[in-house]
Scaffold this active site. Structure first.
Site, PDB file in Angstrom:
ATOM      1  N   SER A 130      83.413  84.978 111.499  1.00  0.00           N
ATOM      2  CA  SER A 130      83.611  84.359 110.433  1.00  0.00           C
ATOM      3  C   SER A 130      84.844  84.424 109.854  1.00  0.00           C
ATOM      4  CB  SER A 130      82.751  84.204 109.624  1.00  0.00           C
ATOM      5  OG  SER A 130      82.741  83.562 108.373  1.00  0.00           O
ATOM      6  N   TYR A 155      77.128  88.736 102.928  1.00  0.00           N
ATOM      7  CA  TYR A 155      77.445  87.954 104.281  1.00  0.00           C
ATOM      8  C   TYR A 155      78.682  88.512 104.882  1.00  0.00           C
ATOM      9  CZ  TYR A 155      78.802  83.643 106.758  1.00  0.00           C
ATOM     10  OH  TYR A 155      79.065  83.019 107.686  1.00  0.00           O
TER      11      TYR A 155
END
Length: 286
Positions: A130, A155
């Site tokens: 990501s 995250y």
């Protein structure tokens, strides 16, 4: 050719599966929810007549489920499934790990170890990274955010952990003389509002369809392309990172430099050792 896609019943994972099926590849959707998996299979078969697609029960928040997955021989696995939790409360997996780190990283680490005898020579392990990982830094004194839990930080760290794992796996595969490939892919800026409808899996509102974000970003169908390229592209090499061409946010896939936190070999080795300790398994390929 058969490819397992974790989280293949929704979001980017579904579009990875759809695009692979369009290329004539057999896909296995890894899903913890039977009803959602069956809906995804129905949509997939409607979109791709003649698609060869099944699903396998997989709950990345439960290491027993991960270690017991029932799949046959694979030419590739796309480690796509992930969670981004909202709200201030820290949650844990069935095994007592912080949920985001446990699902996104530890579950996939254990799955890779579980599949080591089912991944054919030359198989590809594609890990979904990501953009968020680029600003993260692992805290090895608090990998699971027990002292200061923030959903966004958890995250970001989990996605950095996934990327470091994939690059460390590449080094270990090459050191072992294995022909298997470990590759990172990331989706760039992939938004629901720009994602084509796949009812009942995904249906946009009229307002979402008019979004101007498409100027700089893309839908989850576009976000799936780097992972598909990494899984089956003829020009892919182990240890690469593939992302969208336009500022890393949208467009056709291309390889990106491995630099910044991704190039921290010492951190990757420390993470690997910690992951072995936390999961009780280790991916070992020859």
């Amino acid at each position: 050719m058969t490819v397992l896609v974790t989280g293949g019943n929704a979001g980017i994972g579904y579009f990875v599966a759809e695009q692979l099926a369009e290329a004539g590849i057999e896909v296995v959707l890894g899903s913890r929810d039977a009803a959602k998996a069956e809906v995804a299979l129905k949509v997939l078969r409607e979109r791709v007549p003649g698609a060869r697609a099944t699903w396998a029960r997989l709950d990345l928040a439960d290491l027993a489920s991960v270690k017991g997955i029932e799949v046959g021989a694979l030419e590739a696995v796309v480690l796509n499934a992930g969670v981004y939790l909202e709200g201030p409360d820290r949650r844990e997996t069935k095994d007592g790990h912080e949920m985001t780190f446990g699902v996104n990283h530890l579950g996939h680490f254990a799955l890779t170890a579980t599949l080591q005898d089912r991944l054919k020579p030359g198989a590809r392990i594609v890990t979904m990274g990501s953009f968020a990982a680029k600003s993260a830094k692992l805290d090895f004194d608090d990998l699971e955010c027990q002292r200061d839990y923030q959903p966004k930080t958890a995250y970001e760290r989990s996605k950095l952990a996934q990327t470091l794992f994939a690059l460390e796996l590449d080094r270990r595969l090459r050191a072992a003389g294995s022909g298997r490939l470990s590759v990172v892919a990331h989706p760039g800026g992939a938004l629901d509002s720009l994602t084509p409808d796949r009812p009942p899996l995904h249906v946009r509102s009229t307002k979402q369809k008019l979004s101007l974000a498409r100027i700089a970003l893309q839908g989850k169908d576009g976000g799936a392309r780097p992972a598909v390229r990494a899984a089956v592209g003829p020009d892919v090499h182990s240890g690469q990172i593939w992302g969208p061409r336009v500022f890393g946010l949208k467009g056709k896939p291309r390889p990106e430099p491995v630099r910044g936190p991704y190039a921290d070999v010492e951190a990757a080795a420390r993470l690997w050792a910690a992951s072995v300790e936390l999961t009780g398994v280790e991916p070992v390929f020859s």
